[in-house]
Every structure is written in structure tokens, then in C-alpha cells.
Design an enzyme around this catalytic site. Structure first.
Site, PDB file in Angstrom:
ATOM      1  N   GLU A  47       0.671  -1.329   0.331  1.00 40.80           N
ATOM      2  CA  GLU A  47       0.118  -0.032   0.103  1.00 40.80           C
ATOM      3  C   GLU A  47       0.667   0.823   0.372  1.00 40.80           C
ATOM      4  O   GLU A  47       1.485   1.292   0.954  1.00 40.80           O
ATOM      5  CB  GLU A  47      -0.720   0.420   1.687  1.00 40.80           C
ATOM      6  CG  GLU A  47      -1.702   1.519   1.579  1.00 40.80           C
ATOM      7  CD  GLU A  47      -2.643   0.934   2.909  1.00 40.80           C
ATOM      8  OE1 GLU A  47      -3.282   1.786   3.180  1.00 40.80           O
ATOM      9  OE2 GLU A  47      -1.949   0.535   3.732  1.00 40.80           O
ATOM     10  N   ASN A 107      -7.293   5.851  -1.960  1.00 43.18           N
ATOM     11  CA  ASN A 107      -6.015   5.217  -1.554  1.00 43.18           C
ATOM     12  C   ASN A 107      -6.122   3.733  -2.253  1.00 43.18           C
ATOM     13  O   ASN A 107      -7.281   2.791  -2.619  1.00 43.18           O
ATOM     14  CB  ASN A 107      -6.232   4.748  -0.088  1.00 43.18           C
ATOM     15  CG  ASN A 107      -4.913   4.558   0.394  1.00 43.18           C
ATOM     16  OD1 ASN A 107      -4.343   3.578  -0.708  1.00 43.18           O
ATOM     17  ND2 ASN A 107      -4.103   4.025   1.363  1.00 43.18           N
ATOM     18  N   LYS A 124      -9.738   1.814  -2.000  1.00 49.74           N
ATOM     19  CA  LYS A 124      -9.571   0.918  -0.646  1.00 49.74           C
ATOM     20  C   LYS A 124     -11.622   1.930   0.524  1.00 49.74           C
ATOM     21  O   LYS A 124     -11.440   3.355   0.562  1.00 49.74           O
ATOM     22  CB  LYS A 124      -8.429   2.074   0.518  1.00 49.74           C
ATOM     23  CG  LYS A 124      -8.584   1.636   1.965  1.00 49.74           C
ATOM     24  CD  LYS A 124      -7.569   1.760   2.204  1.00 49.74           C
ATOM     25  CE  LYS A 124      -6.727   0.763   3.655  1.00 49.74           C
ATOM     26  NZ  LYS A 124      -5.801   2.014   4.457  1.00 49.74           N
ATOM     27  N   GLU A 143      -6.083   8.920   7.670  1.00 49.25           N
ATOM     28  CA  GLU A 143      -6.525   8.470   6.378  1.00 49.25           C
ATOM     29  C   GLU A 143      -7.845   9.295   6.098  1.00 49.25           C
ATOM     30  O   GLU A 143      -8.350   9.322   5.191  1.00 49.25           O
ATOM     31  CB  GLU A 143      -7.134   7.182   6.206  1.00 49.25           C
ATOM     32  CG  GLU A 143      -5.125   6.121   6.532  1.00 49.25           C
ATOM     33  CD  GLU A 143      -5.527   4.652   5.649  1.00 49.25           C
ATOM     34  OE1 GLU A 143      -5.933   4.981   4.704  1.00 49.25           O
ATOM     35  OE2 GLU A 143      -5.043   4.409   6.599  1.00 49.25           O
ATOM     36  N   CYS A 169      -4.701  -2.922   3.042  1.00 54.15           N
ATOM     37  CA  CYS A 169      -4.552  -3.020   3.915  1.00 54.15           C
ATOM     38  C   CYS A 169      -5.283  -3.332   5.614  1.00 54.15           C
ATOM     39  O   CYS A 169      -6.045  -4.356   5.674  1.00 54.15           O
ATOM     40  CB  CYS A 169      -4.126  -1.474   4.869  1.00 54.15           C
ATOM     41  SG  CYS A 169      -3.742  -1.445   6.076  1.00 54.15           S
ATOM     42  N   ASN A 194       0.338  -0.738   5.422  1.00 51.03           N
ATOM     43  CA  ASN A 194       1.240  -0.360   6.217  1.00 51.03           C
ATOM     44  C   ASN A 194       0.523  -0.619   7.168  1.00 51.03           C
ATOM     45  O   ASN A 194      -0.570   0.844   7.634  1.00 51.03           O
ATOM     46  CB  ASN A 194       1.299   0.650   5.838  1.00 51.03           C
ATOM     47  CG  ASN A 194       2.113   1.185   4.927  1.00 51.03           C
ATOM     48  OD1 ASN A 194       3.476   2.434   4.487  1.00 51.03           O
ATOM     49  ND2 ASN A 194       1.214   0.834   3.947  1.00 51.03           N
TER      50      ASN A 194
END
Length: 312
Positions: A47, A107, A124, A143, A169, A194
Site C-alpha cells: 500500500e 487510497n 480502498k 486516512e 490494508c 502499512n
């Protein structure tokens, strides 16, 4: 005739805040060469693989945030990875921060084939962390401030003779992620992550981070009869420790290959896609055993309902 796809998990060590994209791409190209030399046909990177994990900092100026985003893909910095993949005839999964022409921030991960063509994109869905400044944390996880939830769902793509899916993730923690792809007959799921060792809201869980990482991916693999390739950005990055544990998981839920370091590392395994049938035709035969009329609550509500609605 079996359908075997040799897959490489290309774990990245830390990327410094001032490390240029060209340097990150140079490192990935080196791993792509190692993977190809080991017979890999598909390489999975982490990611946000082109930069440091920037959501750990609070930025007030949007221009500072946008500096970490890619406005087109491939671009000049990333083109060498696409060119090398085409020369080696190796496909890859790449995670990065995407800024669209409409100035939407996602993302994102893409799937690129051995001809260097983008054949799939995923954004994402499950964004972790918080959206406001929380200076009490040892590091931020913003995020929810810097990205919006993905709008492409969980598509599955035909490539290398199989059905391939992607997630990113935190998506791996939600069973719906794997189930939606499972219902499309997915045979291999790629995901980059991550993941910090330290979780400020529940520090008592820090020692469980590696366990939970593998737990959810192994469950997703087994419950949907699919290969899963999970790949970390690992090590101590700008003062934040990230877990490693990159691995390749069989449809039985067994880890068949695992990274041993917190640095740039390539692990390779020959994934027989026909092994998915061992699970998909038996214990998790959806057509035979699922009872979707009993699962309505999953899509009818976002939060938990505490009242007992089923009492007479």
C-alpha cells in the site's frame, strides 16, 4: 491441466519522508528483477508504495497533502517500473495515493499485466483512523482526513488464467471484503498494507498486531477458498514501527511463504489456482450452503443494533 501462477510478495522496508519517488521505484525495480529471476509472473507491492506513510502527519495546507498524490498513472517517476515489467513480462499490483481530475482523493491499487497495461483498479473502502487533529497520539492516522472511501466496490479481474481481486490494508479486517470477491469466484486476492506496531487507542493490543494481521488474512483465504498475498511496508519509518509479516496464504488458510525481515525482501510461491476448488466445492460451497435471506442485517445497517428484533 493445472493453472499455476508463480507469485512474489515484494515487501518494502521504510521509505523516508524526503525519499524521492524515483528512489522508491528503483528499489521496486530491483525486487521485480529478483522476482522474475525466481520465475514470478506476478509481483505484489505494498500500500502507498511510492512514498512514506504520510497520514501519520497532520497537514493544514492541502497542497502539502496533494504532494503525496499521483495525478496520473503511470507518470514520469513510475514509468521505469512499467517499462521493466513489460520487458520482463511480469505483472504487478501497486498501491499509491490517487488524485483524480475531479480532485477526489483515494487510497488506490492497480493491477498491471505483463504487457505493462493497467487491467484493474481498486480504491480502498475501509478507511481506518480519524479525521481531526489528535495531538495526544504518538503519531497521527489521518486516512479519514486525506482520503474518501473507495467507489469501485470489490471487482474481480481476469488475468493469468485466473480471477484476481484486490484490497488494501484495513480492508483485510472486514469479512465482507473477501466475501464480495468470493461471490465472484475470486482465486487470488492481493493486498498491501502499512500497519503500525503501536495502536494508540488500544495500546494493550500492540503485542497482537502480527497475530491479527495473519488471522484475518488466513480466515479470508479459507472462508472463500482463495489464495491471499499480503505485502507490508515494514520497519521503522520516520520514528514509527511498522509490522512486516508479508506472506502468501493457500486457500486452506495455511501460510506457505513468509517474509523474515523488516526490509526489502522478496518471497515467491507457485500458486495452483485449481486448489481453490478444494474449498469452493466443499465446506464453503456457496450455492449449496449459503442462506443469504438470513443475512439482511449486514446491508441494512452500518452500526450494531442492540435491541432484540427477533423476539416473538
Amino acid at each position: 491441466m493445472t493453472r499455476v501462477v508463480t507469485v512474489a510478495a515484494a515487501q518494502l522496508g521504510p521509505i523516508a519522508r524526503d525519499e524521492p519517488r524515483a528512489r522508491a521505484v528503483e528499489r521496486m525495480c530491483a525486487m521485480l528483477r529478483r522476482a522474475a529471476a525466481a520465475g514470478a509472473e506476478l509481483v505484489v507491492f505494498p500500500e502507498l508504495a511510492l512514498t512514506t506513510f504520510f497520514p501519520r502527519w497532520y497537514f493544514e495546507d492541502q497542497a502539502d497533502v496533494d504532494a503525496y498524490f499521483e495525478r496520473e498513472m503511470p507518470n514520469e517517476a513510475v514509468q521505469p517500473l512499467f517499462d521493466l515489467a513489460r520487458d520482463l513480462r511480469v505483472g504487478f499490483y501497486l498501491g499509491y495515493a490517487e488524485l483524480t481530475p475531479q480532485r477526489r482523493h483515494f487510497n488506490t491499487a492497480i493491477l498491471v499485466d505483463g504487457a505493462g497495461r493497467i487491467v484493474g483498479k481498486y480504491r480502498k473502502v475501509h478507511l481506518p483512523g480519524h479525521g481531526s487533529h489528535e495531538p495526544w497520539r504518538a503519531f497521527q492516522h489521518l486516512e479519514k482526513r486525506y482520503f474518501e472511501p473507495g467507489d469501485l466496490g470489490f471487482p474481480v479481474f481476469e488475468m493469468l488464467g485466473g480471477r484476481l481481486g484486490m484490497c488494501i490494508c484495513n480492508d483485510r479486517r472486514w469479512p465482507e471484503t473477501f466475501r464480495v470477491m468470493g461471490l465472484q469466484g475470486v482465486e487470488l486476492v492481493m493486498l498491501g498494507y502499512n500497519t503500525p506496531v503501536h495502536y494508540p487507542p488500544a495500546p494493550d493490543h500492540d503485542h497482537l498486531q502480527d497475530f491479527h494481521n495473519h488471522l484475518v488474512m488466513q480466515a479470508g483465504a479459507y472462508q472463500n477458498g482463495t489464495w491471499v498475498v499480503g505485502v507490508a511496508k515494514a520497519g521503522r519509518e520516520e520514528g514509527c514501527d511498522l509490522i512486516g509479516g508479508s506472506c502468501i496464504i493457500a486457500p486452506t488458510g495455511e501460510i506457505v511463504a513468509r517474509a523474515r525481515t523488516l526490509e526489502d525482501e522478496v518471497i515467491v510461491f507457485a500458486c495452483d489456482l485449481d486448489r481453490c476448488r478444494e474449498i469452493q466445492d466443499n465446506i464453503f460451497n456457496f450455492a449449496l450452503h449459503r442462506e443469504p435471506e438470513s443475512y439482511g442485517l449486514i446491508t441494512q445497517t452500518k452500526g450494531a443494533r442492540t435491541e432484540h428484533e427477533g423476539k416473538p
